[in-house]
Enzyme design. Structure first.
Site, PDB file in Angstrom:
ATOM      1  N   LYS A 185     -63.884  80.267 100.139  1.00  0.00           N
ATOM      2  CA  LYS A 185     -65.131  79.906 100.800  1.00  0.00           C
ATOM      3  C   LYS A 185     -66.248  79.724  99.790  1.00  0.00           C
ATOM      4  O   LYS A 185     -67.049  78.782  99.885  1.00  0.00           O
ATOM      5  CB  LYS A 185     -65.501  80.986 101.851  1.00  0.00           C
ATOM      6  CG  LYS A 185     -64.577  80.936 103.068  1.00  0.00           C
ATOM      7  CD  LYS A 185     -64.617  82.200 103.922  1.00  0.00           C
ATOM      8  CE  LYS A 185     -63.544  82.115 105.019  1.00  0.00           C
ATOM      9  NZ  LYS A 185     -63.387  83.377 105.782  1.00  0.00           N
ATOM     10  N   GLN A 188     -66.137  89.266 106.193  1.00  0.00           N
ATOM     11  CA  GLN A 188     -64.727  88.891 106.208  1.00  0.00           C
ATOM     12  C   GLN A 188     -63.931  89.836 107.106  1.00  0.00           C
ATOM     13  O   GLN A 188     -63.962  91.052 106.932  1.00  0.00           O
ATOM     14  CB  GLN A 188     -64.177  88.898 104.772  1.00  0.00           C
ATOM     15  CG  GLN A 188     -62.721  88.466 104.674  1.00  0.00           C
ATOM     16  CD  GLN A 188     -62.494  87.009 105.115  1.00  0.00           C
ATOM     17  OE1 GLN A 188     -63.251  86.114 104.777  1.00  0.00           O
ATOM     18  NE2 GLN A 188     -61.440  86.792 105.899  1.00  0.00           N
ATOM     19  N   ASP A 231     -70.596  82.392 111.223  1.00  0.00           N
ATOM     20  CA  ASP A 231     -69.166  82.538 111.470  1.00  0.00           C
ATOM     21  C   ASP A 231     -68.899  82.791 112.967  1.00  0.00           C
ATOM     22  O   ASP A 231     -67.743  82.887 113.384  1.00  0.00           O
ATOM     23  CB  ASP A 231     -68.620  83.696 110.621  1.00  0.00           C
ATOM     24  CG  ASP A 231     -67.114  83.620 110.422  1.00  0.00           C
ATOM     25  OD1 ASP A 231     -66.559  82.498 110.444  1.00  0.00           O
ATOM     26  OD2 ASP A 231     -66.486  84.680 110.246  1.00  0.00           O
TER      27      ASP A 231
END
Lengths: 282, 282
Positions: free
Chosen positions: B53, B97, B120
């Site tokens: 990423k 994450q 996200d």
């Protein structure tokens, strides 16, 4: 002949328990749990619903405070009013009667309800909590539907549940609550290609489409549990009772099925909110 | 032979557009959009994802700032760290994450992300917004899946979509996004009674179950569009590509399907967040 899922009886039991907890709350705090109802405009059906909810409150030892806003109320005014209730320590639960007039942004009004007072389960927070298994209040009708199924021993886990309708306060949360209980869940709606064929595969059918006598007995799998969450003018549900009766295994009557449990869950959550609000800041 | 849904190509297009908008942002504000990545612990797969990423960010003119927390980090410490990023005006987007170590309350850490920086799409607010059609950021993988289907002209409205898996960041939001696009949607999972029979009725299959080569070609309706959102060790998806290939109408490769579009949507949303944060308070 199907066995009827008796909502009135179940609601009676839920309300009785809530009334006991409301009485203990009064004893402990010197005041009754309080539900604020907000009605924008004077839609006759909404007026009736709100009155019914207030009567049930009174019967269970829950105070109700009614805020009547004129039909011309703006979004900003309605939001301000609800925010005031959210900040009022004497109010435990807030119900904004759906629907509000078309010119009012209902979502904005709902979001002005503090999550800890959202006893009707209409905020985005409550929706996500329901969907993700986090603590929060349930949307009352879907919550009542699950209680009805459980009270009558209808198995959910591993079964195929078909929900017809996808509204934010009924179809979608009902689907997510059934999913949380390990049903395989299908959501159908006006664009579903062959609705009858899908309904035919369902062990549990939740009709939440708002069309009188829409779901017919010929569509059903014999023995299916059929929950009629519709409430159309003239006390008519979304399921054609007459044709469903010989086929369904379980069936909710209208009235006397989903309706009473909805209000019972509302009362239960209001008392719950009072207890929670009294022990933790909100 | 199915036509492949090429995620790498689509991702390239999305990132190219995002890079242009990132360049304009730099020109206007004197700084690049900034994505903060937070990793708790050192799970090798997670380390790889985060690095990937960051590389993509760099390639698109997006700054990335990495916060590495030790595996022994407590929930409170992780929450405090994320809250700091939420309040930092130089940070536009925040990615925590998944998964965090088992002793950390992942939901609490996610909820510390300000909604305007939740690029996200993991917060309860973003989830509800996705489900209810309100403005907000999408969960990146489901968002990418919809883009893949659209880019390849796969019809969604009125079709039967079967989502296998019901995680909060993949299966559930994928189902809700497909529902918003007027698919009839079924969510299956480990308790589904006859998974093969359900998959057999699907026009669109989203495999998001996390079991290597789990979905087999024999289960599919000929011509179905099959989206493989699985990413198991050894670059293996949730769909058995070999047996699916002769049956499916559309198929995503693994790697090169869903994976690249996920990161592209993340980048796109980060740049979007930068622009929005720069014009409105957050």
């Amino acid at each position: 002949m199907p066995r009827l899922m008796n909502g009135a009886e179940l609601a009676g039991e839920i309300v009785e328990r809530a009334a006991k907890r409301a009485a203990s709350f009064l004893e402990k705090t010197g005041r009754k749990p309080c539900l604020a109802t907000v009605l924008v405009g004077d839609d006759p059906a909404s007026v009736t619903y709100v009155r019914m909810k207030q009567r049930r409150c009174a019967g269970a030892g829950v105070e109700s405070r009614h805020v009547q806003l004129p039909a011309a109320t703006t979004t900003a005014e309605a939001v301000a009013q609800v925010r005031e209730l959210s900040e009022d320590p004497a109010v435990d639960g807030i119900l904004v009667q759906h629907p509000v007039p078309a010119h009012v942004d209902e979502r904005a009004v709902f979001e002005a309800i503090a999550p800890g007072k959202d006893v009707d389960g209409v905020t985005m927070h409550s929706f996500a909590a329901m969907a993700l298994g986090e603590p929060g209040f349930l949307s009352c009708t879907p919550g009542g539907i699950l209680r009805l199924l459980d009270a009558h021993g209808v198995e959910i886990e591993g079964k195929h549940a078909v929900v017809i309708g996808r509204s934010p306060i009924l179809g979608k949360p009902a689907a997510l609550l059934l999913l949380a209980r390990n049903a395989t869940v299908t959501v159908c709606h006006s664009r579903t290609a062959d609705l009858k064929a899908v309904v035919r595969t369902a062990d549990i059918v939740v009709a939440a489409v708002g069309k009188p006598e829409f779901v017919r007995g010929e569509w059903l799998k014999p023995g299916a549990a059929v929950v009629d969450a519709g409430y159309n003018p003239g006390n008519v549900g979304d399921v054609d009772f007459k044709s469903a009766e010989p086929v369904a295994g379980w069936l909710t009557p209208v009235p006397g099925g989903v309706g009473p449990t909805t209000i019972a869950v509302l009362l239960e959550q209001t008392v719950e909110a009072a207890w929670e609000g009294n022990s933790t800041p909100r």
